[in-house]
Design a protein around this motif. Structure first.
Motif, short mmCIF file in Angstrom:
data_model
loop_
_atom_site.label_atom_id
_atom_site.label_comp_id
_atom_site.label_asym_id
_atom_site.label_seq_id
_atom_site.Cartn_x
_atom_site.Cartn_y
_atom_site.Cartn_z
N TYR A 40 18.36 78.80 2.28
CA TYR A 40 17.98 80.19 2.86
C TYR A 40 16.19 79.92 2.98
N GLU A 41 15.82 80.48 4.22
CA GLU A 41 14.41 80.38 4.54
C GLU A 41 14.14 82.00 5.32
N LYS A 42 12.93 82.32 5.15
CA LYS A 42 12.28 83.22 6.24
C LYS A 42 11.13 82.51 7.08
N ARG A 43 11.51 82.71 8.36
CA ARG A 43 10.54 82.29 9.22
C ARG A 43 10.05 83.37 10.18
N LYS A 44 8.77 83.68 10.13
CA LYS A 44 8.15 84.83 10.96
C LYS A 44 8.90 86.03 10.42
N GLY A 45 9.14 86.26 9.02
CA GLY A 45 9.82 87.36 8.64
C GLY A 45 11.37 87.40 8.94
N LYS A 46 11.69 86.74 9.53
CA LYS A 46 13.40 86.67 9.86
C LYS A 46 13.93 85.70 9.03
N PRO A 47 15.25 86.07 8.48
CA PRO A 47 16.07 85.03 7.67
C PRO A 47 16.75 84.15 8.44
N ILE A 48 16.91 82.83 7.84
CA ILE A 48 17.57 81.70 8.72
C ILE A 48 18.28 80.94 7.68
N THR A 49 19.34 80.51 7.86
CA THR A 49 20.26 79.39 7.08
C THR A 49 20.14 78.19 7.58
N ILE A 50 19.66 76.99 6.78
CA ILE A 50 19.63 75.73 7.13
C ILE A 50 20.65 74.95 6.43
N LEU A 51 21.42 74.09 7.49
CA LEU A 51 22.13 72.99 6.78
C LEU A 51 21.70 71.74 6.97
N ASP A 81 18.04 66.78 13.00
CA ASP A 81 19.10 66.59 12.12
C ASP A 81 19.61 67.64 10.89
N SER A 82 19.46 68.98 11.65
CA SER A 82 19.75 70.03 10.70
C SER A 82 20.24 71.21 11.74
N ILE A 83 20.97 72.10 10.92
CA ILE A 83 21.47 73.00 11.67
C ILE A 83 20.67 74.26 11.23
N ILE A 84 20.42 75.21 12.17
CA ILE A 84 19.65 76.33 11.87
C ILE A 84 20.37 77.81 12.62
N ILE A 85 20.95 78.58 11.67
CA ILE A 85 21.80 79.72 11.98
C ILE A 85 20.89 80.94 11.65
N GLN A 86 20.82 81.67 12.53
CA GLN A 86 19.88 82.94 12.46
C GLN A 86 20.73 83.98 11.57
N GLY A 87 20.10 84.53 10.49
CA GLY A 87 20.59 85.28 9.41
C GLY A 87 20.87 84.57 8.15
N ASP A 88 21.13 85.52 7.16
CA ASP A 88 21.56 84.91 5.85
C ASP A 88 23.29 84.71 5.61
N TYR A 89 23.80 83.72 6.20
CA TYR A 89 25.07 83.69 6.15
C TYR A 89 25.70 82.39 5.29
N ARG A 90 24.89 82.20 4.15
CA ARG A 90 25.31 81.15 3.25
C ARG A 90 26.83 81.18 2.81
N ASP A 91 27.10 82.20 2.47
CA ASP A 91 28.38 82.66 1.58
C ASP A 91 29.50 82.09 2.37
N GLN A 92 29.35 82.64 3.84
CA GLN A 92 30.42 82.54 4.96
C GLN A 92 30.39 81.09 5.35
N ILE A 93 29.19 80.46 5.53
CA ILE A 93 29.24 79.13 5.91
C ILE A 93 29.63 78.10 4.76
N MET A 94 29.37 78.33 3.59
CA MET A 94 29.89 77.61 2.49
C MET A 94 31.26 77.58 2.52
N SER A 95 31.94 78.84 2.81
CA SER A 95 33.41 78.80 2.57
C SER A 95 34.05 78.21 3.80
N ILE A 96 33.67 78.51 5.11
CA ILE A 96 34.00 77.65 6.22
C ILE A 96 33.98 76.15 5.88
#
Length: 109
Positions: A40-51, A81-96
């Motif tokens: 999880y990171e914040k870029r320009k004040g907005k949360p993103i999830t990186i795989l 070589d990374s997937i960037i998803i807008q928002g904090d979706y770590r739990d949902q992504i990990m379960s998928i």
């Protein structure tokens, strides 16, 4: 009478098949032994999830990115070589990813 019946009445000689999108989702992705890093990171004040950390083909990783974006109904991209998803979706992504058989490691909180 639904749309499929109407189309059969209009075009009786045509054979209707499944759409290619459903066939595409049934394809198997290459499962790796090393875990995919989900952070999880914040870029320009907005949360993103990186795989990161996928060692298979880029086309498989792009398919995985597209599937994650459609299942979560969010935006995102595939860069460096990374997937960037807008928002904090770590739990949902990990379960998928665990449903698909991937090992996932949570990094950063």
């Amino acid at each position: 009478m639904d749309l499929q019946d109407q189309l059969k009445n209009l075009f009786p000689d045509h054979s209707f098949e499944e759409s290619p999108d459903t066939k595409e989702s049934q394809e198997k992705l290459w499962i790796q032994e090393d875990p995919i890093i989900c952070k999880y990171e914040k870029r320009k004040g907005k949360p993103i999830t990186i795989l990161e950390g996928y060692t298979g083909a880029d086309t498989d990783f792009k398919k995985l990115a597209k599937e994650l974006k459609t299942r979560l109904s969010v935006g995102g991209s595939f860069k460096n070589d990374s997937i960037i998803i807008q928002g904090d979706y770590r739990d949902q992504i990990m379960s998928i990813l665990k449903e698909k058989g991937f090992n996932v490691k949570r990094v950063g909180g």
